[in-house]
Design a protein around this motif. Structure first.
Motif, PDB file in Angstrom:
ATOM      1  N   ARG A   1       4.082   1.288  -1.285  1.00 30.23           N
ATOM      2  CA  ARG A   1       4.735   1.361  -3.188  1.00 30.23           C
ATOM      3  C   ARG A   1       3.164   2.335  -3.876  1.00 30.23           C
ATOM      4  NH1 ARG A   1       8.705   0.998  -1.337  1.00 30.23           N
ATOM      5  NH2 ARG A   1       9.117  -0.809  -1.467  1.00 30.23           N
ATOM      6  N   ALA A   2       1.656   2.179  -3.103  1.00 27.62           N
ATOM      7  CA  ALA A   2       0.683   2.907  -4.496  1.00 27.62           C
ATOM      8  C   ALA A   2       0.995   3.938  -3.211  1.00 27.62           C
ATOM      9  CB  ALA A   2       0.525   1.681  -4.403  1.00 27.62           C
ATOM     10  N   MET A   3       0.896   4.626  -2.842  1.00 30.48           N
ATOM     11  CA  MET A   3       1.174   5.628  -1.981  1.00 30.48           C
ATOM     12  C   MET A   3       1.508   5.894  -2.241  1.00 30.48           C
ATOM     13  SD  MET A   3      -0.181   4.467   1.950  1.00 30.48           S
ATOM     14  CE  MET A   3       0.435   6.695   2.833  1.00 30.48           C
ATOM     15  N   GLU A   4       3.278   6.120  -2.277  1.00 24.39           N
ATOM     16  CA  GLU A   4       4.315   7.005  -3.404  1.00 24.39           C
ATOM     17  C   GLU A   4       3.957   7.433  -4.981  1.00 24.39           C
ATOM     18  OE1 GLU A   4       7.309   4.011  -3.044  1.00 24.39           O
ATOM     19  OE2 GLU A   4       7.473   4.109  -1.156  1.00 24.39           O
ATOM     20  N   ASN A   5       2.854   7.372  -4.927  1.00 28.59           N
ATOM     21  CA  ASN A   5       2.391   7.550  -6.477  1.00 28.59           C
ATOM     22  C   ASN A   5       1.632   8.704  -6.246  1.00 28.59           C
ATOM     23  OD1 ASN A   5       3.790   5.546  -8.252  1.00 28.59           O
ATOM     24  ND2 ASN A   5       1.216   4.673  -8.075  1.00 28.59           N
TER      25      ASN A   5
ATOM     26  N   ARG B   1       0.376  -1.182  -0.089  1.00 31.59           N
ATOM     27  CA  ARG B   1      -0.123   0.295  -0.134  1.00 31.59           C
ATOM     28  C   ARG B   1       0.603   1.058   0.169  1.00 31.59           C
ATOM     29  NH1 ARG B   1      -5.156   1.000   3.232  1.00 31.59           N
ATOM     30  NH2 ARG B   1      -6.003   3.016   3.074  1.00 31.59           N
TER      31      ARG B   1
END
Lengths: 336, 166
Positions: free
Chosen positions: A15-19, A13
């Motif tokens: 890693r996805a939030m890093e977007n 999650r």
């Protein structure tokens, strides 16, 4: 389930939030913006839009950034297996609040006023409760060993009026607590990271103390224990010029970075460059965790990255308000 | 006593075949379930932020499921060879039954470990497509490399089963 396995979901999650992180082009556009309103308008096109809409005044950007960070901490707290991991970053806000409240007590005692506007809601301990406990002198309810420490700080101040000593005691307690938490979490990388931060803080303090011509004996009391570099060796550097620090610290993990700092500039410039190097270095220390899909340090890396991003945005907005130099600003932005 | 030994030797053969089939399905299937579970955690994390990545995640998290299918295939072949799935009953000795049990082990063991590691590998590549969805081709190839060894296990199990003459 092992501790590492428990972080599979959280790391994915994160890693996805890093977007949602701001990319360099957004920061560049904000730096080049004509004024604060234009810079905030650019920021409004990013993930900061919800924080911006909740704050009406342009000058209130500090509160807006605090709101953004608070939202991130709350979100991360909702899905990580062990909430204590966040305390490694939130204690600095708790202790900041304690310092603000204690200094307000000192100010009031000397006829000044309370500066509660400096308080932040980012700590792990509720600010209202903290205010209440300190105002009513109900120290026994305070966490983090503050029940004993605050009376000690007040007593020191009453005897010597030495605020630096009070800050030193509080910082010492904060780093000891961080180490304790990192140890309890049983995450060696987190413990290692805290030890690196203690060393970094010691080097930063040393440079600031050198500016005020402190001697080694007095400087030693300002060094925090628990780092990897011997504090005795560190304080011996205080009498030497900054250029020789590079040679003495070459064997440490800070060696390469310290060498890149120009020792011929003014002290204040040098401190700014050192702070930038340290902030970037702390992020680099956690970078190896990126290759693991379930390493808990990824959470720390994400939050530290976010903290640095917010710091960059704050620097840009402050520069827009005060008309700071763009080139100087670019030089001081953290590498996120 | 002699009767007991004689009865055991005739009945132990089919029992060993059943045990082999159970291990092939049970162990390889457990590995697949574990592997999919690991990949699922990562997929859920990514999809919480971006539900549109469901398609990509589904492909990657399904990969560790193949080992369970291989286990099932070997189990069916073993039971069929022993005539335990109906049709004409086949007579075989305890040693032949033991041979079929051993034939089931490669896919059981390799299937279990490869499924778990493929799950971890899929989880890592799910993180990759969360940032670079255009790299889905490469993201599928990486965990598929682990699959090679499950295929080897399946192949050896089938060859061993075929090599046992009843």
């Amino acid at each position: 389930m092992s501790q590492q396995d428990a972080y599979g979901y959280a790391v994915a999650r994160i890693r996805a939030m890093e977007n949602r992180f701001l990319d360099a082009s957004v920061l560049q556009r904000m730096i080049d913006a004509e004024d604060l309103a234009t810079a905030l308008k650019i920021l409004g096109e990013t993930s900061y839009s919800s924080a911006l809409t909740s704050h009406v005044s342009d000058q209130d950007f500090d509160k807006m950034l605090e709101f953004e960070l608070q939202a991130i901490y709350k979100e991360v707290e909702s899905f990580i297996p062990n909430k204590k991991l966040l305390d490694l970053l939130r204690y600095q806000y708790d202790f900041h609040n304690v310092k603000v409240l204690i200094k307000s007590v000192f100010n009031v005692a000397t006829g000044g006023e309370k500066r509660w506007d400096f308080l932040t809601s980012l700590g792990s301990y509720p600010v209202d409760t903290l205010i209440n406990d300190i105002e009513l002198e109900e120290y026994k309810f305070l966490p983090f060993g503050l029940n004993n420490l605050i009376p000690e700080c007040i007593s020191i101040w009453e005897q010597s009026r030495d605020v630096l000593e009070v800050e030193r005691l509080l910082d010492n307690r904060m780093y000891a607590l961080m180490k304790e938490i990192a140890f309890d979490l049983d995450i060696p990388e987190a413990l290692n990271w805290i030890r690196t931060r203690i060393d970094g803080e010691n080097i930063r303090s040393l440079l600031r103390l050198k500016r005020f011509n402190f001697d080694a004996t007095r400087a030693l009391s300002f060094m925090h224990c628990g780092g990897k570099i011997d504090t005795g060796m560190l304080v011996s550097l205080i009498v030497e010029p900054f250029e020789s620090w590079k040679r003495s610290l070459e064997f440490t993990e800070f060696g390469k970075g310290i060498s890149s700092i120009d020792g011929t500039v003014s002290f204040s410039e040098m401190i700014l460059l050192l702070e930038k190097f340290l902030d970037d270095f702390y992020l680099d220390k956690l970078a190896s965790s990126r290759f693991s899909s379930n390493a808990p340090e990824n959470i720390l890396a994400y939050l530290w990255h976010k903290e640095m991003e917010v710091k960059n945005v704050r620097m840009i907005l402050v520069a827009k308000t005060s008309g700071g130099d763009k080139e100087q600003l670019r030089r001081l932005l953290r590498n996120v | 006593m002699e009767t007991l030994i004689e009865t055991m030797s005739t009945q132990l053969g089919p029992m060993l075949v059943v045990l082999g089939a159970a291990l092939a399905v049970g162990i390889a299937g457990t590995g697949s379930a574990q592997g999919i579970g690991i990949a699922n955690e990562a997929a859920a994390g990514v999809m919480t932020e971006d539900p549109s990545k469901f398609g990509y995640c589904l492909v990657l998290l399904a990969l560790p499921g193949t080992q369970g299918i291989y286990g099932l295939l070997v189990a069916v072949l073993a039971l069929q060879k022993a005539g335990l799935l109906g049709g004409v009953a086949v007579a075989f000795t305890m040693w032949q039954g033991l041979g079929i049990l051993f034939a089931c082990l490669p896919i059981a063991i390799v299937g279990y470990y490869s499924a778990v590691w493929q799950g971890k590998s899929s989880a890592a590549t799910i993180l990759m497509i969360s940032k670079h969805p255009e790299q889905i081709g490469k993201a599928v190839i990486l965990p598929a490399m682990v699959e090679t060894y499950a295929v080897f296990g399946l192949l050896v199990s089938i060859l061993m089963l075929n090599g046992i003459k009843l």
